[in-house]
Enzyme design. Structure first.
Site, PDB file in Angstrom:
ATOM      1  N   HIS A  37       3.131   2.747 -10.101  1.00  0.00           N
ATOM      2  CA  HIS A  37       3.755   1.418 -10.193  1.00  0.00           C
ATOM      3  C   HIS A  37       4.924   1.297  -9.214  1.00  0.00           C
ATOM      4  O   HIS A  37       5.089   0.286  -8.537  1.00  0.00           O
ATOM      5  CB  HIS A  37       4.319   1.167 -11.601  1.00  0.00           C
ATOM      6  CG  HIS A  37       3.365   0.520 -12.553  1.00  0.00           C
ATOM      7  ND1 HIS A  37       2.796  -0.714 -12.317  1.00  0.00           N
ATOM      8  CD2 HIS A  37       2.892   0.924 -13.751  1.00  0.00           C
ATOM      9  CE1 HIS A  37       2.014  -1.027 -13.343  1.00  0.00           C
ATOM     10  NE2 HIS A  37       2.048  -0.056 -14.221  1.00  0.00           N
TER      11      HIS A  37
ATOM     12  N   GLN B 177       7.267  -4.006 -13.635  1.00  0.00           N
ATOM     13  CA  GLN B 177       6.617  -4.708 -14.742  1.00  0.00           C
ATOM     14  C   GLN B 177       7.540  -5.678 -15.469  1.00  0.00           C
ATOM     15  O   GLN B 177       7.083  -6.468 -16.286  1.00  0.00           O
ATOM     16  CB  GLN B 177       6.026  -3.696 -15.734  1.00  0.00           C
ATOM     17  CG  GLN B 177       4.885  -2.909 -15.121  1.00  0.00           C
ATOM     18  CD  GLN B 177       4.306  -1.946 -16.110  1.00  0.00           C
ATOM     19  OE1 GLN B 177       4.846  -0.869 -16.318  1.00  0.00           O
ATOM     20  NE2 GLN B 177       3.226  -2.320 -16.764  1.00  0.00           N
TER      21      GLN B 177
ATOM     22  N   GLY C  44       4.848   3.857 -21.393  1.00  0.00           N
ATOM     23  CA  GLY C  44       5.595   3.877 -20.139  1.00  0.00           C
ATOM     24  C   GLY C  44       5.758   2.461 -19.604  1.00  0.00           C
ATOM     25  O   GLY C  44       4.935   1.592 -19.901  1.00  0.00           O
TER      26      GLY C  44
ATOM     27  N   HIS D 295       0.844   7.307 -13.613  1.00  0.00           N
ATOM     28  CA  HIS D 295       0.683   5.852 -13.740  1.00  0.00           C
ATOM     29  C   HIS D 295       1.983   5.134 -13.365  1.00  0.00           C
ATOM     30  O   HIS D 295       1.974   4.163 -12.604  1.00  0.00           O
ATOM     31  CB  HIS D 295       0.264   5.525 -15.177  1.00  0.00           C
ATOM     32  CG  HIS D 295      -0.026   4.080 -15.431  1.00  0.00           C
ATOM     33  ND1 HIS D 295      -1.304   3.586 -15.618  1.00  0.00           N
ATOM     34  CD2 HIS D 295       0.799   3.002 -15.516  1.00  0.00           C
ATOM     35  CE1 HIS D 295      -1.235   2.278 -15.805  1.00  0.00           C
ATOM     36  NE2 HIS D 295       0.031   1.889 -15.753  1.00  0.00           N
ATOM     37  N   GLU D 296       3.121   5.631 -13.884  1.00  0.00           N
ATOM     38  CA  GLU D 296       4.403   4.950 -13.625  1.00  0.00           C
ATOM     39  C   GLU D 296       4.857   5.142 -12.178  1.00  0.00           C
ATOM     40  O   GLU D 296       5.367   4.202 -11.559  1.00  0.00           O
ATOM     41  CB  GLU D 296       5.483   5.431 -14.604  1.00  0.00           C
ATOM     42  CG  GLU D 296       5.169   5.185 -16.084  1.00  0.00           C
ATOM     43  CD  GLU D 296       4.642   3.790 -16.393  1.00  0.00           C
ATOM     44  OE1 GLU D 296       5.082   2.816 -15.758  1.00  0.00           O
ATOM     45  OE2 GLU D 296       3.761   3.678 -17.265  1.00  0.00           O
TER      46      GLU D 296
END
Ligand code: ZN
Length: 169
Positions: free
Chosen positions: A138, A50, A45, A134-135
């Site tokens: 972010h 990022q 991912g 998790h994404e």
């Protein structure tokens, strides 16, 4: 095109993403470049922050490029339900070689838009559930080290500072 992955503690990683409002060729190109970048680093991912862009867009592929049908772009995603709890190891391309256990929901249901702006809902379990959480973290400017215990986070941050001093981060 392979993009440069931003590493912690770059401030963009803790910046909540702006909602995506234009579903155009530029967005498609960004998503394609993010897939290419993620595959080059063997990730499952990658969030826009990022690659230095604070927008609510992430790409996910839990097969790491082995099954094109599993490629998933989530635009403006949100988690609408969670079930269960798991404590498993997790990594992040913005924290190379840092693998630690983090508590996550075992299953989640998300709501997101695709690259055409069409809303969809999707269930995720196991690795996909972990990736969704998790994404989406972010995109909210939240990093997995802040989901670790204070003790672990401290150890990880110390390790990073040491690597920085050695010019290896
Ligand atoms: Zn990450």
């Amino acid at each position: 095109m392979i993009l440069k992955i931003v590493k912690y503690p770059d401030p963009v990683l803790q910046q909540p993403g702006e909602p995506v409002t234009e579903f155009n060729a530029e967005l498609r190109k960004l998503a394609a470049d993010m897939f290419e970048t993620m595959y080059a680093e063997n990730g499952a991912g990658l969030a826009a922050q990022q690659v230095g862009i604070a927008k609510r867009l992430a790409v996910i592929d839990v097969t790491g490029g082995k099954d094109a049908s599993q490629k998933l772009v989530v635009v403006n995603p949100e988690i609408i339900s969670r079930e269960g709890k798991v404590y498993e190891t997790e990594g992040c391309l913005s924290f190379p070689d840092i693998i630690e256990k983090v508590v996550r929901a075992a299953e989640v249901r998300i709501r997101a838009q695709d690259l055409d702006g069409k809303w969809f809902e999707m269930d995720g379990a196991d690795l996909l559930a972990r990736c969704f959480q998790h994404e989406i973290d972010h995109l909210d400017g939240m990093l997995f080290i802040f989901r670790m215990s204070a003790l672990k986070r401290d150890l990880v941050q110390r390790k990073i500072r040491k690597l920085q001093r050695a010019g290896e981060w």
